[in-house]
Motif scaffolding. Structure first.
Motif, PDB file in Angstrom:
ATOM      1  N   THR A 134       0.831  -1.205   0.000  1.00 25.67           N
ATOM      2  CA  THR A 134       0.000   0.000   0.000  1.00 25.67           C
ATOM      3  C   THR A 134       0.871   1.262   0.000  1.00 25.67           C
ATOM      4  OG1 THR A 134      -0.208  -0.131   2.426  1.00 25.67           O
ATOM      5  CG2 THR A 134      -1.974  -1.108   1.101  1.00 25.67           C
ATOM      6  N   GLN A 135       2.063   1.169   0.597  1.00 21.79           N
ATOM      7  CA  GLN A 135       2.986   2.303   0.555  1.00 21.79           C
ATOM      8  C   GLN A 135       3.409   2.593  -0.884  1.00 21.79           C
ATOM      9  OE1 GLN A 135       6.991   1.787   2.214  1.00 21.79           O
ATOM     10  NE2 GLN A 135       6.782   3.760   3.226  1.00 21.79           N
ATOM     11  N   SER A 136       3.667   1.551  -1.666  1.00 21.64           N
ATOM     12  CA  SER A 136       4.049   1.763  -3.063  1.00 21.64           C
ATOM     13  C   SER A 136       2.880   2.339  -3.853  1.00 21.64           C
ATOM     14  CB  SER A 136       4.551   0.461  -3.697  1.00 21.64           C
ATOM     15  OG  SER A 136       3.519  -0.489  -3.825  1.00 21.64           O
ATOM     16  N   CYS A 137       1.645   1.929  -3.517  1.00 19.00           N
ATOM     17  CA  CYS A 137       0.460   2.506  -4.160  1.00 19.00           C
ATOM     18  C   CYS A 137       0.369   4.001  -3.862  1.00 19.00           C
ATOM     19  CB  CYS A 137      -0.820   1.812  -3.679  1.00 19.00           C
ATOM     20  SG  CYS A 137      -1.047   0.110  -4.237  1.00 19.00           S
ATOM     21  N   TRP A 138       0.615   4.352  -2.611  1.00 17.44           N
ATOM     22  CA  TRP A 138       0.544   5.762  -2.195  1.00 17.44           C
ATOM     23  C   TRP A 138       1.625   6.593  -2.894  1.00 17.44           C
ATOM     24  CZ3 TRP A 138       3.616   9.313   0.411  1.00 17.44           C
ATOM     25  CH2 TRP A 138       2.952  10.456   0.883  1.00 17.44           C
ATOM     26  N   ARG A 139       2.848   6.068  -2.916  1.00 11.74           N
ATOM     27  CA  ARG A 139       3.944   6.806  -3.553  1.00 11.74           C
ATOM     28  C   ARG A 139       3.689   6.993  -5.045  1.00 11.74           C
ATOM     29  NH1 ARG A 139       9.029   3.697  -0.604  1.00 11.74           N
ATOM     30  NH2 ARG A 139       9.015   4.924   1.329  1.00 11.74           N
ATOM     31  N   HIS A 140       3.153   5.956  -5.696  1.00  9.31           N
ATOM     32  CA  HIS A 140       2.840   6.078  -7.118  1.00  9.31           C
ATOM     33  C   HIS A 140       1.808   7.176  -7.339  1.00  9.31           C
ATOM     34  CE1 HIS A 140       1.739   5.028 -11.249  1.00  9.31           C
ATOM     35  NE2 HIS A 140       0.479   5.105 -10.843  1.00  9.31           N
ATOM     36  N   SER A 141       0.778   7.204  -6.509  1.00 13.40           N
ATOM     37  CA  SER A 141      -0.284   8.211  -6.661  1.00 13.40           C
ATOM     38  C   SER A 141       0.256   9.619  -6.476  1.00 13.40           C
ATOM     39  CB  SER A 141      -1.416   7.934  -5.662  1.00 13.40           C
ATOM     40  OG  SER A 141      -2.045   6.704  -5.930  1.00 13.40           O
ATOM     41  N   VAL A 142       1.103   9.807  -5.466  1.00 11.00           N
ATOM     42  CA  VAL A 142       1.664  11.135  -5.213  1.00 11.00           C
ATOM     43  C   VAL A 142       2.596  11.555  -6.354  1.00 11.00           C
ATOM     44  CG1 VAL A 142       3.075  12.536  -3.656  1.00 11.00           C
ATOM     45  CG2 VAL A 142       1.426  10.905  -2.718  1.00 11.00           C
ATOM     46  N   ALA A 143       3.426  10.631  -6.828  1.00 11.60           N
ATOM     47  CA  ALA A 143       4.325  10.945  -7.945  1.00 11.60           C
ATOM     48  C   ALA A 143       3.525  11.326  -9.185  1.00 11.60           C
ATOM     49  CB  ALA A 143       5.229   9.751  -8.247  1.00 11.60           C
ATOM     50  N   CYS A 144       2.474  10.573  -9.463  1.00 14.90           N
ATOM     51  CA  CYS A 144       1.607  10.887 -10.604  1.00 14.90           C
ATOM     52  C   CYS A 144       0.996  12.271 -10.442  1.00 14.90           C
ATOM     53  CB  CYS A 144       0.509   9.823 -10.730  1.00 14.90           C
ATOM     54  SG  CYS A 144      -0.674  10.122 -12.062  1.00 14.90           S
ATOM     55  N   ALA A 145       0.554  12.589  -9.227  1.00 14.10           N
ATOM     56  CA  ALA A 145      -0.061  13.894  -8.960  1.00 14.10           C
ATOM     57  C   ALA A 145       0.922  15.037  -9.193  1.00 14.10           C
ATOM     58  CB  ALA A 145      -0.587  13.925  -7.528  1.00 14.10           C
ATOM     59  N   ILE A 146       2.158  14.861  -8.728  1.00 16.85           N
ATOM     60  CA  ILE A 146       3.172  15.909  -8.896  1.00 16.85           C
ATOM     61  C   ILE A 146       3.473  16.131 -10.373  1.00 16.85           C
ATOM     62  CG2 ILE A 146       5.593  16.490  -8.466  1.00 16.85           C
ATOM     63  CD1 ILE A 146       5.326  14.916  -5.794  1.00 16.85           C
TER      64      ILE A 146
ATOM     65  N   ILE B  55      -3.772  12.065  -7.582  1.00 17.10           N
ATOM     66  CA  ILE B  55      -3.890  11.387  -6.291  1.00 17.10           C
ATOM     67  C   ILE B  55      -4.962  10.312  -6.331  1.00 17.10           C
ATOM     68  CG2 ILE B  55      -4.695  11.702  -3.899  1.00 17.10           C
ATOM     69  CD1 ILE B  55      -1.850  12.528  -4.185  1.00 17.10           C
ATOM     70  N   MET B  56      -6.075  10.608  -7.003  1.00 20.87           N
ATOM     71  CA  MET B  56      -7.246   9.724  -6.945  1.00 20.87           C
ATOM     72  C   MET B  56      -7.303   8.688  -8.061  1.00 20.87           C
ATOM     73  SD  MET B  56      -8.779  10.604  -4.201  1.00 20.87           S
ATOM     74  CE  MET B  56     -10.314   9.701  -4.407  1.00 20.87           C
ATOM     75  N   HIS B  57      -6.458   8.787  -9.074  1.00 23.43           N
ATOM     76  CA  HIS B  57      -6.639   7.932 -10.258  1.00 23.43           C
ATOM     77  C   HIS B  57      -6.531   6.443  -9.939  1.00 23.43           C
ATOM     78  CE1 HIS B  57      -2.261   7.440 -10.296  1.00 23.43           C
ATOM     79  NE2 HIS B  57      -2.383   6.556 -11.264  1.00 23.43           N
ATOM     80  N   ASP B  58      -5.731   6.087  -8.937  1.00 19.70           N
ATOM     81  CA  ASP B  58      -5.526   4.679  -8.589  1.00 19.70           C
ATOM     82  C   ASP B  58      -6.214   4.294  -7.282  1.00 19.70           C
ATOM     83  OD1 ASP B  58      -4.278   3.328 -10.602  1.00 19.70           O
ATOM     84  OD2 ASP B  58      -2.291   3.302  -9.706  1.00 19.70           O
ATOM     85  N   ILE B  59      -7.245   5.012  -6.893  1.00 19.48           N
ATOM     86  CA  ILE B  59      -7.913   4.704  -5.631  1.00 19.48           C
ATOM     87  C   ILE B  59      -8.474   3.281  -5.651  1.00 19.48           C
ATOM     88  CG2 ILE B  59     -10.147   5.663  -6.362  1.00 19.48           C
ATOM     89  CD1 ILE B  59      -8.559   5.803  -2.811  1.00 19.48           C
ATOM     90  N   GLY B  60      -8.837   2.789  -6.828  1.00 17.43           N
ATOM     91  CA  GLY B  60      -9.323   1.414  -6.936  1.00 17.43           C
ATOM     92  C   GLY B  60      -8.241   0.406  -6.571  1.00 17.43           C
ATOM     93  N   ARG B  61      -7.010   0.662  -7.007  1.00 18.14           N
ATOM     94  CA  ARG B  61      -5.904  -0.246  -6.678  1.00 18.14           C
ATOM     95  C   ARG B  61      -5.580  -0.164  -5.188  1.00 18.14           C
ATOM     96  NH1 ARG B  61      -0.780  -0.979 -10.422  1.00 18.14           N
ATOM     97  NH2 ARG B  61      -0.647   1.294 -10.333  1.00 18.14           N
ATOM     98  N   VAL B  62      -5.632   1.030  -4.628  1.00 16.58           N
ATOM     99  CA  VAL B  62      -5.421   1.184  -3.189  1.00 16.58           C
ATOM    100  C   VAL B  62      -6.425   0.333  -2.423  1.00 16.58           C
ATOM    101  CG1 VAL B  62      -5.601   2.806  -1.262  1.00 16.58           C
ATOM    102  CG2 VAL B  62      -4.402   3.485  -3.354  1.00 16.58           C
ATOM    103  N   ALA B  63      -7.689   0.377  -2.865  1.00 13.85           N
ATOM    104  CA  ALA B  63      -8.735  -0.394  -2.193  1.00 13.85           C
ATOM    105  C   ALA B  63      -8.507  -1.898  -2.344  1.00 13.85           C
ATOM    106  CB  ALA B  63     -10.100  -0.001  -2.746  1.00 13.85           C
TER     107      ALA B  63
END
Length: 285
Positions: free
Chosen positions: A112-124, A145-153
């Motif tokens: 889940t940490q890698s999911c979060w980092r990917h989302s933040v990097a994509c957002a930046i 930030i939200m594009h991968d919320i499905g994968r986070v879930a």
């Protein structure tokens, strides 16, 4: 269920049931921020009051406001001061970022940490690109930030099943989606769409979550920045599942609007370092 080659264990059958109603709710403060689309003085004050009502959000916002990421010339000592200095769009983006991290607080595993980092990097990346193309940089950041919320879930709700997706790997995004459907019963784009609907978020996020891996899709405006930003985040080292047949840095940059391409560093390592520094500042806030 067919297992991946070399897989030694099957996922828990109970994990294969996708039920968005069973997923922990997104933090209320972040949900309210997501629904605030206008940056008026009233909405800034409302957002400020929301943050002040929660000690964890207040602390995180103050830490970021006092970090090198923002680099204000004076110490920021209150949420009200931070809101005035950051402005609505920046503050809203921080709240949503902190909200995603809070959402993972009880399950902040390496996955889940890698999911979060990917989302933040994509957002930046999306935010930078939007600024270079005169698109809405606030929406670009939030969409990233939200594009991968499905994968986070999926990674949170079905960690065992998603471990099999990781183990199999992927040659192309379509392979990833197929593996998710096989092991989890739903892919992360479909899961994201269902969550956006469940949480009653603006329709603009439906296409972002559901279509960023759709072949042949031609999103317009700010939404067009998300697919290449997602791919570039992967290429720069923020991939959850590494593609075995990635496109080159130059090829990915070529997918951005022409007005943005000239602003990207020629060296991918330079951009990766810049993004990593920003992600680190946010992660440890």
């Amino acid at each position: 269920m067919t297992l991946a080659t070399g897989t030694s264990k099957a996922a828990d059958p109970m994990e294969l049931r996708w039920d968005p109603e069973s997923i922990p709710p997104f933090p209320a403060i972040a949900l309210k921020a997501l629904k605030m689309m206008a940056g008026t003085d009233t909405s800034l004050l409302e957002l400020c009051n929301l943050i002040r009502s929660d000690p964890a959000f207040s602390t995180a916002v103050l830490r970021i406001a006092n970090s090198p990421l923002v680099a204000f010339s004076k110490e920021v000592t209150s949420v009200l001061q931070a809101s005035m200095l950051l402005g609505f769009t920046r503050l809203r983006g921080l709240v949503i970022t902190v909200g995603l991290k809070a959402y993972l607080r009880n399950s902040f595993t390496p996955l889940t940490q890698s999911c979060w980092r990917h989302s933040v990097a994509c957002a930046i990346i999306a935010e930078r690109s939007a600024q270079w193309t005169s698109f809405d940089k606030d929406f670009a950041y939030t969409a990233g930030i939200m594009h991968d919320i499905g994968r986070v879930a999926l990674a949170t709700l079905m960690s065992g099943s998603y471990a099999l997706v990781i183990e199999r790997g992927a040659d192309q995004p379509a392979d990833l989606l197929q593996s998710e459907r096989e092991f989890c019963g739903i892919d992360h784009c479909q899961a994201g769409r269902s969550l956006i609907a469940l949480w009653n978020l603006p329709d603009a996020f439906l296409g972002i979550t559901a279509g960023h891996h759709e072949p042949g899709a031609q999103p317009t405006g700010t939404a067009s920045l998300i697919p290449p930003s997602c791919e570039l985040a992967d290429a720069l080292g923020f991939a959850v599942i590494r593609c075995r047949s990635p496109r080159s840095y130059a090829e990915i940059i070529g997918a951005f609007p022409e007005s943005a391409r000239k602003h990207f560093p020629a060296d991918a390592k330079q951009l990766a370092s810049e993004i990593a520094s920003e992600v680190k500042e946010i992660e440890f806030a």
